[in-house]
Structures are given as C-alpha cells and as structure tokens.
Write a protein that holds these residues in place. Sequence first.
Motif, PDB file in Angstrom:
ATOM      1  N   GLY A 191       0.797  -1.025   0.177  1.00 33.98           N
ATOM      2  CA  GLY A 191      -0.088   0.157   0.296  1.00 33.98           C
ATOM      3  C   GLY A 191       0.895   1.011  -0.097  1.00 33.98           C
ATOM      4  O   GLY A 191       2.126   1.250   0.077  1.00 33.98           O
ATOM      5  N   THR A 192       0.319   2.733   0.475  1.00 33.32           N
ATOM      6  CA  THR A 192       0.810   3.352   0.154  1.00 33.32           C
ATOM      7  C   THR A 192       0.273   4.149   0.987  1.00 33.32           C
ATOM      8  O   THR A 192      -0.224   4.483   1.876  1.00 33.32           O
ATOM      9  CB  THR A 192       0.308   4.331  -1.210  1.00 33.32           C
ATOM     10  N   SER A 193       2.017   5.010   2.297  1.00 36.86           N
ATOM     11  CA  SER A 193       1.873   5.763   2.804  1.00 36.86           C
ATOM     12  C   SER A 193       0.915   7.194   3.294  1.00 36.86           C
ATOM     13  O   SER A 193       0.960   8.131   2.302  1.00 36.86           O
ATOM     14  CB  SER A 193       2.457   6.212   3.886  1.00 36.86           C
ATOM     15  N   PRO A 194      -0.124   7.525   4.436  1.00 37.35           N
ATOM     16  CA  PRO A 194      -1.198   8.225   4.039  1.00 37.35           C
ATOM     17  C   PRO A 194      -0.210   9.559   4.002  1.00 37.35           C
ATOM     18  O   PRO A 194      -0.525  11.082   3.772  1.00 37.35           O
ATOM     19  CB  PRO A 194      -1.674   8.157   5.124  1.00 37.35           C
ATOM     20  N   LEU A 195       1.132   9.275   4.782  1.00 34.38           N
ATOM     21  CA  LEU A 195       2.556  10.608   5.251  1.00 34.38           C
ATOM     22  C   LEU A 195       2.712  11.309   3.230  1.00 34.38           C
ATOM     23  O   LEU A 195       3.393  12.484   3.254  1.00 34.38           O
ATOM     24  CB  LEU A 195       3.431  10.497   5.690  1.00 34.38           C
ATOM     25  N   SER A 196       2.753  10.247   2.676  1.00 42.10           N
ATOM     26  CA  SER A 196       3.503  10.629   1.581  1.00 42.10           C
ATOM     27  C   SER A 196       2.323  11.569   0.546  1.00 42.10           C
ATOM     28  O   SER A 196       2.716  11.310  -1.353  1.00 42.10           O
ATOM     29  CB  SER A 196       3.819   9.270   0.594  1.00 42.10           C
ATOM     30  N   LYS A 197       1.318  11.475   0.782  1.00 40.86           N
ATOM     31  CA  LYS A 197      -0.376  11.923   0.340  1.00 40.86           C
ATOM     32  C   LYS A 197      -0.379  13.459   0.787  1.00 40.86           C
ATOM     33  O   LYS A 197      -0.294  13.967   1.508  1.00 40.86           O
ATOM     34  CB  LYS A 197      -1.626  10.937   0.214  1.00 40.86           C
ATOM     35  N   ALA A 198      -0.314  14.125  -0.183  1.00 48.74           N
ATOM     36  CA  ALA A 198      -0.374  15.675  -0.219  1.00 48.74           C
ATOM     37  C   ALA A 198      -1.732  16.196   1.117  1.00 48.74           C
ATOM     38  O   ALA A 198      -2.203  16.863   1.595  1.00 48.74           O
ATOM     39  CB  ALA A 198      -0.807  16.486  -1.278  1.00 48.74           C
TER      40      ALA A 198
END
Length: 182
Positions: A137-144
């Motif tokens: 998955g993708t870390s929520p911290l990497s999303k603007a």
Amino acid sequence: MSAHYFFGIKASPHVQKNLKEWQQILSQSMDFKIWTDPDDFHITIKFLGGCTDEIISAYVNELKNQEWPKAFSLKIGPAGYFGQKVRPRVFHASVENSTSLLIMKDQIDRAGEKLGFEKENRNFNPHITLAKKKAEGTSPLSKAEYPSIFDIEYPMRVEHVYLFRIHSDQTPKYEPVEKFVL
C-alpha cells in the motif's frame, strides 16, 4: 537461552488510545507485517538484548543508586517513518527529544557501560512504533491530502522508566519487570 530486555517508557492510556486510532486509519491504506499491540506502545531508551539474571540484577542495582530527573512531560507526535516515505519499513509517532529524556538515556547508558554494554554511536531518535516490516500500500504521509490527525501532538507525563522483558511469542510482548520512579 537468556531472555531479552530493554529499558523504556510506557505510553500513557491517553496516548495509547490516540495512537490506536492512528493505526486504524493507517491500516486502511497500508498492510504492515507487524502491528504493535497498543498495550506494547513504548519509547525505547536502551535495548539490551539477551541477558543473564545476574547481569540484569547488577544493572537494576546500579540504576537504583541513580538520582533520576523529576517527572516531566513529553509531546508525542506527529507521525513519522523510517525508510521510504511511500512504503516505510517503520511507521511511528515521533517523540520530543527533551532534556530530561536525554539525561535519563545518558544515566542508563553510563550504568550499562560499567557492565560491558556499549553506548550506541547513532543519534537517539525517540519514537513509538505503530507498525513495521515491509508494507503493502501507500503511506498516507506521502499524499498531499493525508489526514491531519497524523500531525497532532499529544502530551504525556513521564513518571517512571521501566525494565521490560520481551516475550516474542506472546501478546502483549513486553512485560515490565522493574520500575524506577522519577
């Protein structure tokens, strides 16, 4: 085989509750191999590894003679990570690196050096691990637009430091076996 130990600070019930909410939000976008049980949330001061009862007893006796800092407050948060921002190997809550915390760490390190434990060369980076080991998955911290809940700082009062015994085959894994009052 000898038991493994570390010195640390337990997360307060208030911090446990809030960091469990962080885990729930994080689990919607990432799947880590290991999720820390909220009862195991802690700040590691010094990892000892495998130790005999004699060494642990000597370490405890050395620390009982210490003059600890007075109880103090720390800020827990915001969220952070180790590794890549998109797929971190560790997702954690940052911990304020206060003077009292550094004094406590130094006292534990100096007592350990007398018993043959080397002081770590790397910088002390206090944190509370929420999840670790290769994530999908993708870390929520990497999303603007990541949730602002991960920016919140929670106050926590520190009144004790503990010696924990690790039970890797149990949940929770960390058993406090000695408590030092600040």
